[in-house]
Write a protein that holds these residues in place. Structure first.
Motif, short mmCIF file in Angstrom:
data_model
loop_
_atom_site.label_atom_id
_atom_site.label_comp_id
_atom_site.label_asym_id
_atom_site.label_seq_id
_atom_site.Cartn_x
_atom_site.Cartn_y
_atom_site.Cartn_z
N MET A 154 -4.80 15.33 -8.47
CA MET A 154 -6.09 14.70 -8.70
C MET A 154 -6.00 13.17 -8.67
SD MET A 154 -8.73 16.70 -9.48
CE MET A 154 -8.91 18.44 -9.43
N SER A 155 -4.84 12.64 -9.00
CA SER A 155 -4.72 11.19 -9.02
C SER A 155 -4.86 10.61 -7.61
CB SER A 155 -3.38 10.76 -9.64
OG SER A 155 -2.31 11.24 -8.84
N GLY A 156 -4.71 11.42 -6.58
CA GLY A 156 -4.88 10.96 -5.21
C GLY A 156 -6.34 10.63 -4.89
N ASP A 157 -7.29 11.19 -5.66
CA ASP A 157 -8.71 10.92 -5.44
C ASP A 157 -9.11 9.54 -5.91
OD1 ASP A 157 -8.99 13.40 -4.37
OD2 ASP A 157 -9.74 14.33 -6.22
N VAL A 158 -8.41 8.99 -6.85
CA VAL A 158 -8.81 7.71 -7.45
C VAL A 158 -8.80 6.58 -6.43
CG1 VAL A 158 -8.23 6.00 -9.20
CG2 VAL A 158 -8.11 8.43 -9.76
N PRO A 159 -7.75 6.40 -5.64
CA PRO A 159 -7.77 5.31 -4.65
C PRO A 159 -8.89 5.47 -3.61
CG PRO A 159 -5.52 6.04 -4.99
CD PRO A 159 -6.40 7.01 -5.70
N ASP A 160 -9.14 6.73 -3.18
CA ASP A 160 -10.20 6.96 -2.20
C ASP A 160 -11.55 6.59 -2.78
OD1 ASP A 160 -8.37 7.84 -0.35
OD2 ASP A 160 -8.63 9.96 -0.85
N LYS A 161 -11.81 7.04 -4.00
CA LYS A 161 -13.08 6.73 -4.66
C LYS A 161 -13.21 5.22 -4.85
CE LYS A 161 -15.80 7.69 -8.75
NZ LYS A 161 -15.81 8.28 -10.09
N SER A 162 -12.14 4.60 -5.28
CA SER A 162 -12.16 3.16 -5.50
C SER A 162 -12.44 2.44 -4.17
CB SER A 162 -10.83 2.70 -6.08
OG SER A 162 -10.83 1.31 -6.27
N ARG A 163 -11.80 2.90 -3.11
CA ARG A 163 -12.00 2.29 -1.78
C ARG A 163 -13.45 2.49 -1.33
NH1 ARG A 163 -11.50 -1.61 1.55
NH2 ARG A 163 -11.41 -0.99 3.71
N GLY A 164 -13.99 3.70 -1.55
CA GLY A 164 -15.38 3.97 -1.19
C GLY A 164 -16.34 3.09 -1.98
N GLU A 165 -16.06 2.90 -3.26
CA GLU A 165 -16.90 2.03 -4.08
C GLU A 165 -16.81 0.58 -3.60
OE1 GLU A 165 -15.54 2.76 -8.03
OE2 GLU A 165 -16.76 4.57 -8.27
N GLN A 166 -15.62 0.17 -3.19
CA GLN A 166 -15.44 -1.19 -2.67
C GLN A 166 -16.25 -1.37 -1.39
OE1 GLN A 166 -11.23 -1.69 -2.17
NE2 GLN A 166 -10.86 -2.09 -4.35
N ILE A 167 -16.25 -0.37 -0.53
CA ILE A 167 -17.00 -0.44 0.72
C ILE A 167 -18.49 -0.51 0.42
CG2 ILE A 167 -17.66 0.85 2.79
CD1 ILE A 167 -14.72 1.86 2.85
N GLN A 168 -18.97 0.34 -0.52
CA GLN A 168 -20.38 0.33 -0.88
C GLN A 168 -20.78 -1.01 -1.47
OE1 GLN A 168 -21.04 3.69 -3.41
NE2 GLN A 168 -21.36 5.08 -1.69
N GLN A 169 -19.92 -1.57 -2.31
CA GLN A 169 -20.22 -2.86 -2.92
C GLN A 169 -20.29 -3.95 -1.85
OE1 GLN A 169 -17.47 -4.11 -5.94
NE2 GLN A 169 -18.62 -5.96 -6.41
#
Length: 54
Positions: free
Chosen positions: A1-16
């Motif tokens: 599950m810890s592998g999802d954190v960087p992807d989510k963080s990257r997606g949030e960065q892109i959205q921001q």
């Protein structure tokens, strides 16, 4: 599950980044459409406001 954190963080960065880019475009358009205050405080002839009241 810890592998999802960087992807989510990257997606949030892109959205921001996309939101910030959209914000900048809106601000640029608003500035382009802005009417200078010097032009808004001029007196308007009364006849313009009385149109259609005869």
């Amino acid at each position: 599950m810890s592998g999802d954190v960087p992807d989510k963080s990257r997606g949030e960065q892109i959205q921001q980044a996309e939101r910030e880019a959209a914000r900048q475009r809106i601000l640029a358009q608003a500035e382009a459409d802005r009417i200078p205050a010097e032009e808004t405080d001029r007196a308007v002839p009364d006849r313009r406001w009385r149109r259609g009241q005869r």
